[in-house]
Design an enzyme around this catalytic site. Structure first.
Site, mmCIF file in Angstrom:
data_model
loop_
_atom_site.group_PDB
_atom_site.id
_atom_site.type_symbol
_atom_site.label_atom_id
_atom_site.label_comp_id
_atom_site.label_asym_id
_atom_site.label_seq_id
_atom_site.Cartn_x
_atom_site.Cartn_y
_atom_site.Cartn_z
ATOM 1 N N HIS A 117 -2.340 18.643 -29.953
ATOM 2 C CA HIS A 117 -3.461 17.838 -30.450
ATOM 3 C C HIS A 117 -3.046 17.006 -31.665
ATOM 4 O O HIS A 117 -3.489 15.873 -31.834
ATOM 5 C CB HIS A 117 -4.634 18.756 -30.821
ATOM 6 C CG HIS A 117 -5.218 19.457 -29.636
ATOM 7 N ND1 HIS A 117 -6.396 19.078 -29.042
ATOM 8 C CD2 HIS A 117 -4.750 20.502 -28.894
ATOM 9 C CE1 HIS A 117 -6.654 19.856 -28.008
ATOM 10 N NE2 HIS A 117 -5.663 20.739 -27.904
ATOM 11 N N ASP B 119 -10.828 15.125 -33.222
ATOM 12 C CA ASP B 119 -10.401 15.643 -31.924
ATOM 13 C C ASP B 119 -11.645 16.001 -31.112
ATOM 14 O O ASP B 119 -12.629 16.519 -31.655
ATOM 15 C CB ASP B 119 -9.535 16.893 -32.128
ATOM 16 C CG ASP B 119 -8.878 17.351 -30.839
ATOM 17 O OD1 ASP B 119 -7.671 17.140 -30.699
ATOM 18 O OD2 ASP B 119 -9.580 17.920 -29.956
#
Ligand SMILES: O=c1ccn([C@@H]2O[C@H](COP(=O)(O)OP(=O)(O)O[C@H]3O[C@H](CO)[C@@H](O)[C@H](O)[C@H]3O)[C@@H](O)[C@H]2O)c(=O)[nH]1
Length: 457
Positions: free
Chosen positions: A27, A118
């Site tokens: 990520h 995110d």
């Protein structure tokens, strides 16, 4: 908030984007790639981050970094934690520190145009929205995966999920998500089904309620219908800004300091003929049982194929941990190289690499596609089953290892992907798909469109 912001130049007139990555390699990499791309297009960038798995500011001298100084429970940071429980604990543990850090930043600076978090940070999406700043979600998985999360309530009503073992209709195609079958839908063995369902609902609800836009690390050459489907599902704009690692200028952007790559393997590759080596890596999170690990080792031994194998410390569960099994012959040891972490982008670009045995994390999948390397798919959990299905059945650039990992099957699949007929077909498809990806990257205006949108917010 401690403001150890690293300011390199006055940005009086530049607009600023604040990014908040999830603290895991798969990520952090795409979020930091996005950060560099936005900076290169004239925006100032501040990265808010957790102390847990903090990125390394030294690798990004032109970005500003601010820690949110969270205090997390053990289950949010332990490598042994159940993944869904970990994501839930991260969201609840970071919500207040993120909100406070962002509120302080907004008081300090008037140039913030928007926040990009995110897509798994549902709590941060809500918190940023509540502070009145436009917030965008970056999905670090595929459009197919994100589409399946958005479709989740419909899939549940149609009986495809929840996915209790006894209720699974495994090989049935899910009509609105073709080529996905029930068995390919996101699943996390061992996790509580209700907790997973709750997490997915929160993620989808937060995007729908708070996001002014969604960014997808994908592109038309591989997911045009899936991207179009998402645009229809959402009331905010979606930007297909991928493949981020290819859009990004500069060397090896996936390396940002959580792991130190063993670069000696590049010299080892130099000593091998073109397309002769199998590269094996299961990413930064997946763990395999000791039995599976041993079958992988014996299978590689039996294949007779040279290999470069990433065995991440802590990635093997059970007695003997990540020690190689006793009794592997000298041939195995002289033919293979085992490293704790590889410079993956450079490895995949190396002409000695003939195929990539991967867990099909989305970054690895994109990296394999863009390198034009055929893949051997061994999905472990979550979206990896979705990605593996696309690799093997939608794009035809790879073969499945199979559900049962035993040494004979491993050896046969390795030989097949390296030199068999199926492998040759996958290699040719991979070569063609790489060319399409190159064309798509060259022609993409998605990042420019995104910047225009950010400036309009
Ligand atoms: O030796 C290695 C091994 C991996 N990598 C890099 O690490 C990243 C791994 O990312 P990914 O392939 O996406 O796998 P995970 O680390 O497992 O990523 C998590 O995050 C992904 C993005 O959301 C999901 O698709 C996965 O299922 C999830 O496990 C890639 O950029 C690799 O290039 C290296 O540089 N060296």
């Amino acid at each position: 908030m401690a403001t150890q912001e690293i300011e390199k130049a006055p940005h009086a007139v530049r607009r600023r984007v604040v990014l908040f990555p999830l603290p895991f390699q798969g990520h952090l990499s795409p979020m930091l790639q996005l950060a560099e791309l936005l900076r290169a297009r004239g925006l100032a960038v501040t990265v808010l981050h957790t102390d847990f798995n903090a990125p390394d500011p030294a690798r990004h001298p032109e970005l500003a970094f601010v820690s949110i100084h969270e205090a997390l429970p053990h289950e949010a940071t332990s490598p042994d934690a159940d993944i869904v429980a970990q994501l839930l604990a991260l969201n609840s543990g970071c919500e207040a520190p993120f909100r406070e850090a962002l509120a302080s930043l907004l008081l300090l600076r008037e140039d913030v145009a928007c926040v990009v978090v995110d897509g798994q940070w549902y709590a941060a999406l809500g918190a940023a929205g509540a502070l009145g700043v436009p917030v965008l979600a970056l999905r670090t998985d595929s459009a197919a995966t994100f589409g399946s999360l958005l479709a989740f309530p419909r899939l549940r009503d149609a009986g495809y999920v929840p996915i209790k073992e006894e209720e699974r209709r495994d090989d049935e195609l899910v009509p609105e998500l073709e080529p996905l079958r029930v068995r390919d839908l996101i699943r996390i063995d061992g996790s509580d089904v209700d907790a997973l369902r709750g997490f997915i609902a929160r993620v989808a609800d937060a995007v729908r309620a708070s996001a002014s836009g969604v960014l997808l690390n994908s592109f038309d050459a591989i997911e045009a219908p899936e991207l179009a489907r998402i645009e229809k599902e959402l009331s905010c704009p979606a930007f297909a800004v991928g493949p981020l690692h290819r859009m990004c200028p500069g060397p090896a952007p996936a390396e940002h300091g959580l792991h130190v790559p063993d670069r000696r393997c590049l010299a080892w590759l130099d000593a091998h003929p073109p397309r002769s080596v199998l590269y094996v890596s299961l990413g930064s999170v997946a763990r395999v049982d000791r039995g599976v690990f041993e079958e992988m080792a014996w299978g590689l031994a039996g294949s007779g194929v040279p290999f470069l194998w990433v065995v991440r410390p802590g990635s093997v569960r059970g007695g003997g941990a990540d020690e190689l099994p006793n009794g592997l012959d000298e041939g195995f040891r002289s033919r293979g190289k085992v490293v704790a972490w590889a410079p993956q982008l450079e490895v995949l670009a190396h002409e000695a690499v003939g195929a990539f045995w991967t867990h099909c994390g989305w970054n690895s999948t994109l990296e394999g596609v863009c390198a034009g390397v055929p893949m051997l798919a061994q999905p472990c959990f979550a979206d990896q089953t979705v990605n593996a299905r696309y690799v093997t059945h939608r794009w035809g650039v790879g073969l499945e290892v199979g559900d049962v990992i035993d040494r004979a099957r491993v050896a046969a699949r390795v030989r097949m992907v390296m030199a068999g007929e199926e492998g040759d077909r996958a290699r040719e498809r991979a070569r063609q798909l790489k060319l399409q990806a190159d064309q798509c990257v060259a022609a993409s205006f998605a990042l420019d469109n995104l910047v225009q949108y950010v400036l309009s917010l």
